[in-house]
Design a protein around this motif. Sequence first.
Motif, mmCIF file in Angstrom:
data_model
loop_
_atom_site.group_PDB
_atom_site.id
_atom_site.type_symbol
_atom_site.label_atom_id
_atom_site.label_comp_id
_atom_site.label_asym_id
_atom_site.label_seq_id
_atom_site.Cartn_x
_atom_site.Cartn_y
_atom_site.Cartn_z
ATOM 1 N N MET A 154 53.418 102.792 47.125
ATOM 2 C CA MET A 154 54.946 102.251 47.596
ATOM 3 C C MET A 154 55.372 101.487 46.417
ATOM 4 O O MET A 154 55.079 100.607 46.029
ATOM 5 C CB MET A 154 54.563 101.389 48.759
ATOM 6 C CG MET A 154 54.043 102.372 49.992
ATOM 7 S SD MET A 154 53.731 101.322 51.432
ATOM 8 C CE MET A 154 55.373 101.346 52.061
ATOM 9 N N ALA A 155 56.566 102.052 46.001
ATOM 10 C CA ALA A 155 56.992 101.513 44.562
ATOM 11 C C ALA A 155 57.425 99.899 44.896
ATOM 12 O O ALA A 155 57.119 99.224 44.084
ATOM 13 C CB ALA A 155 58.355 102.124 44.342
ATOM 14 N N GLY A 156 58.079 99.455 46.097
ATOM 15 C CA GLY A 156 58.556 98.118 46.230
ATOM 16 C C GLY A 156 57.310 97.153 46.383
ATOM 17 O O GLY A 156 57.563 95.963 46.497
ATOM 18 N N LEU A 157 56.041 97.637 46.441
ATOM 19 C CA LEU A 157 54.903 96.749 46.416
ATOM 20 C C LEU A 157 54.255 96.817 45.198
ATOM 21 O O LEU A 157 52.877 96.410 45.371
ATOM 22 C CB LEU A 157 54.252 96.980 47.627
ATOM 23 C CG LEU A 157 54.503 97.463 48.956
ATOM 24 C CD1 LEU A 157 53.792 97.905 49.902
ATOM 25 C CD2 LEU A 157 55.371 95.942 49.690
ATOM 26 N N THR A 158 54.662 97.275 44.177
ATOM 27 C CA THR A 158 53.665 97.781 42.955
ATOM 28 C C THR A 158 54.187 97.168 41.743
ATOM 29 O O THR A 158 55.334 97.236 41.456
ATOM 30 C CB THR A 158 53.557 99.411 42.745
ATOM 31 O OG1 THR A 158 53.230 99.721 44.257
ATOM 32 C CG2 THR A 158 52.491 99.691 41.867
ATOM 33 N N THR A 159 53.160 96.864 40.821
ATOM 34 C CA THR A 159 53.401 96.428 39.506
ATOM 35 C C THR A 159 52.720 97.408 38.540
ATOM 36 O O THR A 159 51.672 97.887 38.753
ATOM 37 C CB THR A 159 52.901 95.047 39.097
ATOM 38 O OG1 THR A 159 53.553 94.057 39.912
ATOM 39 C CG2 THR A 159 53.024 94.804 37.797
ATOM 40 N N VAL A 201 47.450 90.310 46.405
ATOM 41 C CA VAL A 201 48.573 90.665 46.034
ATOM 42 C C VAL A 201 49.538 90.999 47.029
ATOM 43 O O VAL A 201 49.269 91.878 47.875
ATOM 44 C CB VAL A 201 48.819 91.503 44.816
ATOM 45 C CG1 VAL A 201 50.347 91.948 44.566
ATOM 46 C CG2 VAL A 201 48.084 91.401 43.477
ATOM 47 N N VAL A 202 50.457 90.030 47.483
ATOM 48 C CA VAL A 202 51.060 90.129 48.783
ATOM 49 C C VAL A 202 52.616 90.371 48.579
ATOM 50 O O VAL A 202 53.349 89.402 47.796
ATOM 51 C CB VAL A 202 50.716 88.812 49.724
ATOM 52 C CG1 VAL A 202 51.613 88.966 51.145
ATOM 53 C CG2 VAL A 202 49.430 88.661 49.990
ATOM 54 N N VAL A 203 53.074 91.259 49.488
ATOM 55 C CA VAL A 203 54.553 91.573 49.409
ATOM 56 C C VAL A 203 55.140 91.538 50.824
ATOM 57 O O VAL A 203 54.653 91.979 51.765
ATOM 58 C CB VAL A 203 55.057 92.854 48.771
ATOM 59 C CG1 VAL A 203 56.441 92.893 48.736
ATOM 60 C CG2 VAL A 203 54.438 92.860 47.320
ATOM 61 N N HIS A 204 56.065 90.722 51.120
ATOM 62 C CA HIS A 204 56.835 90.548 52.435
ATOM 63 C C HIS A 204 57.729 91.742 52.584
ATOM 64 O O HIS A 204 58.849 91.970 51.730
ATOM 65 C CB HIS A 204 57.338 89.311 52.765
ATOM 66 C CG HIS A 204 56.194 88.205 52.522
ATOM 67 N ND1 HIS A 204 55.473 87.745 53.899
ATOM 68 C CD2 HIS A 204 55.736 87.328 51.817
ATOM 69 C CE1 HIS A 204 54.698 86.705 53.613
ATOM 70 N NE2 HIS A 204 54.871 86.563 52.530
ATOM 71 N N HIS A 205 57.817 92.404 53.830
ATOM 72 C CA HIS A 205 58.655 93.372 54.090
ATOM 73 C C HIS A 205 59.489 93.188 55.355
ATOM 74 O O HIS A 205 58.906 92.970 56.323
ATOM 75 C CB HIS A 205 58.255 94.620 54.061
ATOM 76 C CG HIS A 205 58.866 95.825 54.422
ATOM 77 N ND1 HIS A 205 58.687 97.243 54.875
ATOM 78 C CD2 HIS A 205 60.425 96.131 53.972
ATOM 79 C CE1 HIS A 205 59.755 97.924 55.031
ATOM 80 N NE2 HIS A 205 60.621 97.268 54.330
#
Length: 300
Positions: A154-159, A201-205
Amino acid sequence: MPEDGPRTTAVMMTHNRRAEAARALERMTALPDRVPIIVVDNGSTDGTADLLAAEFPQVRLLRSTENLGAVARNLAVREVTTPYVSFCDDDCWWAPGSLRRAARVLDEHPAVGAVMGRCVVEPDGRDDPLTPELRGSPVPAPAWLPGPALLSVMAGLTTFRTSAFRAAGGFRERLWLGGEEELLALDLAAAGWWLCWVEDVVVHHAPSVARDSRRRRQLGIRNTLWTTWLRRPLPSAVRRSAAVLGSSPKDRHTLGAVSEAVGGLRWVLRERRVVPPGVERGLRRLEESQRRSAARRYVD
């Protein structure tokens, strides 16, 4: 992190989401990671670009005169000077330290082309429903890989490794938006890169309500069909297409997706390049979890 500067650049694209984009940038600019941030305004008509320019002068703002979909990210990556690029949607923000953690994973594992983080859904702070599937990914992986192997992200969670992203061509204009990541992921895997999920590695949505969910579903089905026929062997393409359509609502939006997919047949045949056998084996391993998945179904 090396002392000579940041290793990744955060890239966000936005379209007509003034308040949400501002909230996401407020959190991103406050991170201790201190990375450069580039925002592409995708032809907003609600004053989003002007608001962001006024409130976040430290952020580089690129203004597109039209909504380019996912290709807007490509425009930003052209300006990136760091080895890695971390995407962030306008209803997402990275947790403190996670940008550095993703960059460290890529520093330490030169065969990894992309690192996807764990999605925490707000306001409840719960894991995204897809998390158990990612944690238990059946894609075969070497023991040294720092997390489960993936064949889509998922692009918005990825480096991403910037050089790998550019070499693969980034996101395709034809797909526009909605499941656009899978084709890029398969091309990276076909080029020999590993993609992995890293739990810390954490991203909030905070999912935006400012979206046309039915059109997004239609695009997702169309793009999945296109990607399948662009990259899978014939028997696998037939099987996967049947599974996608069998689990999709029987309505005019699904019919529209099929019509659009068929309309792109000449392009698909021209661009078709079947993935190597090792990548195809991984895709076949994924099919059972995809069939059983509630999180992957194209429903509103």
